[in-house]
Design a protein around this motif. Structure first.
Motif, PDB file in Angstrom:
ATOM      1  N   GLU A 138       2.864  -2.865  10.783  1.00  0.00           N
ATOM      2  CA  GLU A 138       1.673  -2.837  11.629  1.00  0.00           C
ATOM      3  C   GLU A 138       0.431  -2.356  10.877  1.00  0.00           C
ATOM      4  N   ASP A 139       0.602  -1.349  10.021  1.00  0.00           N
ATOM      5  CA  ASP A 139      -0.554  -0.726   9.370  1.00  0.00           C
ATOM      6  C   ASP A 139      -1.006  -1.484   8.134  1.00  0.00           C
ATOM      7  N   PHE A 140      -0.061  -2.099   7.404  1.00  0.00           N
ATOM      8  CA  PHE A 140      -0.405  -2.710   6.119  1.00  0.00           C
ATOM      9  C   PHE A 140       0.034  -4.173   6.017  1.00  0.00           C
ATOM     10  N   ASN A 141       0.542  -4.746   7.103  1.00  0.00           N
ATOM     11  CA  ASN A 141       0.987  -6.137   7.095  1.00  0.00           C
ATOM     12  C   ASN A 141       2.093  -6.370   6.071  1.00  0.00           C
ATOM     13  N   ILE A 142       3.003  -5.399   5.964  1.00  0.00           N
ATOM     14  CA  ILE A 142       4.142  -5.559   5.063  1.00  0.00           C
ATOM     15  C   ILE A 142       5.175  -6.453   5.745  1.00  0.00           C
ATOM     16  N   THR A 143       5.483  -7.564   5.106  1.00  0.00           N
ATOM     17  CA  THR A 143       6.456  -8.511   5.663  1.00  0.00           C
ATOM     18  C   THR A 143       7.665  -8.712   4.762  1.00  0.00           C
ATOM     19  N   GLY A 144       7.631  -8.197   3.549  1.00  0.00           N
ATOM     20  CA  GLY A 144       8.747  -8.362   2.625  1.00  0.00           C
ATOM     21  C   GLY A 144       8.717  -7.281   1.575  1.00  0.00           C
ATOM     22  N   THR A 145       9.768  -7.244   0.769  1.00  0.00           N
ATOM     23  CA  THR A 145       9.880  -6.208  -0.248  1.00  0.00           C
ATOM     24  C   THR A 145      10.217  -6.829  -1.603  1.00  0.00           C
ATOM     25  N   PRO A 146       9.773  -6.181  -2.700  1.00  0.00           N
ATOM     26  CA  PRO A 146       8.907  -5.019  -2.692  1.00  0.00           C
ATOM     27  C   PRO A 146       7.462  -5.412  -2.433  1.00  0.00           C
ATOM     28  N   SER A 147       6.738  -4.549  -1.734  1.00  0.00           N
ATOM     29  CA  SER A 147       5.297  -4.688  -1.552  1.00  0.00           C
ATOM     30  C   SER A 147       4.645  -3.398  -2.028  1.00  0.00           C
ATOM     31  N   PHE A 148       3.388  -3.485  -2.446  1.00  0.00           N
ATOM     32  CA  PHE A 148       2.753  -2.341  -3.089  1.00  0.00           C
ATOM     33  C   PHE A 148       1.342  -2.102  -2.569  1.00  0.00           C
ATOM     34  N   LEU A 149       1.037  -0.819  -2.444  1.00  0.00           N
ATOM     35  CA  LEU A 149      -0.336  -0.364  -2.254  1.00  0.00           C
ATOM     36  C   LEU A 149      -0.795   0.297  -3.553  1.00  0.00           C
ATOM     37  N   ILE A 150      -2.016   0.025  -3.952  1.00  0.00           N
ATOM     38  CA  ILE A 150      -2.645   0.777  -5.033  1.00  0.00           C
ATOM     39  C   ILE A 150      -3.916   1.370  -4.463  1.00  0.00           C
ATOM     40  N   ASN A 151      -3.940   2.692  -4.440  1.00  0.00           N
ATOM     41  CA  ASN A 151      -5.040   3.417  -3.799  1.00  0.00           C
ATOM     42  C   ASN A 151      -5.280   2.902  -2.379  1.00  0.00           C
ATOM     43  N   ASN A 152      -4.167   2.777  -1.666  1.00  0.00           N
ATOM     44  CA  ASN A 152      -4.141   2.434  -0.238  1.00  0.00           C
ATOM     45  C   ASN A 152      -4.578   1.010   0.054  1.00  0.00           C
ATOM     46  N   GLN A 153      -4.609   0.157  -0.960  1.00  0.00           N
ATOM     47  CA  GLN A 153      -4.969  -1.243  -0.775  1.00  0.00           C
ATOM     48  C   GLN A 153      -3.774  -2.118  -1.129  1.00  0.00           C
ATOM     49  N   LEU A 154      -3.389  -2.993  -0.218  1.00  0.00           N
ATOM     50  CA  LEU A 154      -2.264  -3.890  -0.446  1.00  0.00           C
ATOM     51  C   LEU A 154      -2.620  -4.920  -1.508  1.00  0.00           C
ATOM     52  N   VAL A 155      -1.703  -5.128  -2.459  1.00  0.00           N
ATOM     53  CA  VAL A 155      -1.902  -6.143  -3.493  1.00  0.00           C
ATOM     54  C   VAL A 155      -0.903  -7.271  -3.278  1.00  0.00           C
TER      55      VAL A 155
END
Length: 248
Positions: free
Chosen positions: A211-228
């Motif tokens: 819900e917060d970061f639109n993570i739909t699969g793994t691995p997923s990463f944030l760098i300084n709170n920004q989804l890449v």
């Protein structure tokens, strides 16, 4: 996410499912301009930054300088092959080079996909905060054996109540013995696996990530709170180096 959403999943099938995905609204590896090299930040006297581990408000575990200018967060699944590959390639240089410099912190947030994943996540969090990363890396290193054994699990395990189901999965996969060899006693493991509040918290953490970061699969990463929108170690390393995690 209610715990039942994970418990109703087909254990063995999900354990072997594809796990990576791309996010359309994330930033790509080459979009970050090159910054000046950041200075090395010394750890507290008598410590290494890799020894500094704490649990975060989001439910993850973070290693390194809590004030690091570059904060890397992984949403990972312990039954995800791509996550295991990332661990094999990235964990040692992340820990020994980038986290050790004080420039980068590394946080792991469990993104649970199935009952086996949830069982192992509960066990990696069963010890001290300092034991979380070694236990997680041991699971990734032995992931193939666990997933192969998962094909032989008794389907009747799926009918057990939650407070018994995770213990039965752990016993069926010989995870109780695996963790006992790594400092988590059988009694301690059984108590952790019977903790349905903890299981629910991990399920809720996974839902919050979506819900917060639109993570739909793994691995997923944030760098300084920004989804890449990249998830391989060469791409991650290039980005953090461009952000200043390098000597010159």
């Amino acid at each position: 996410m209610r715990l039942s959403a994970i418990l109703l999943s087909a254990t063995a099938a999900l354990a072997l499912a594809a796990c990576s995905s791309e996010n359309d609204d994330a930033t790509a590896a080459g979009e970050e301009p090159t910054a000046e090299a950041l200075p090395i930040i010394q750890p507290p006297e008598g410590q290494k930054w890799s020894d500094v581990v704490s649990k975060t408000e989001a439910g993850g575990y973070v290693m390194g300088n809590p004030d690091a200018p570059i904060k890397l967060v992984e949403f990972g699944s312990l039954t995800c092959g791509a996550c295991g590959n990332f661990s094999a390639q990235a964990f040692e240089p992340l820990r020994d080079e980038y986290v050790a410099s004080g420039r980068v912190s590394f946080e792991m947030r469990n993104f649970v996909r199935d009952p086996i994943d949830l069982t192992m996540a509960m066990l990696t969090q069963c010890g001290t905060q300092a034991s979380f990363f070694p236990l997680t890396e041991q699971i990734f290193a032995n992931q193939g054996q666990v997933l192969q054994a998962a094909q032989q699990l008794d389907p009747a395990i799926g009918q057990l109540p939650p407070e018994q189901r995770f213990t039965a999965i752990a016993q069926g996969l010989e995870l109780t013995q695996f963790f006992a060899q790594r400092g988590i006693s059988q009694n301690q493991a059984n108590a952790c696996l019977a903790d349905t509040d903890k299981a629910q918290a991990l399920a809720d953490q996974t839902q919050a990530a979506g819900e917060d970061f639109n993570i739909t699969g793994t691995p997923s990463f944030l760098i300084n709170n920004q989804l890449v929108n990249f998830n391989t170690w060469p791409e991650i390393e290039t980005r953090i180096q461009n952000m200043g995690a390098r000597d010159q």
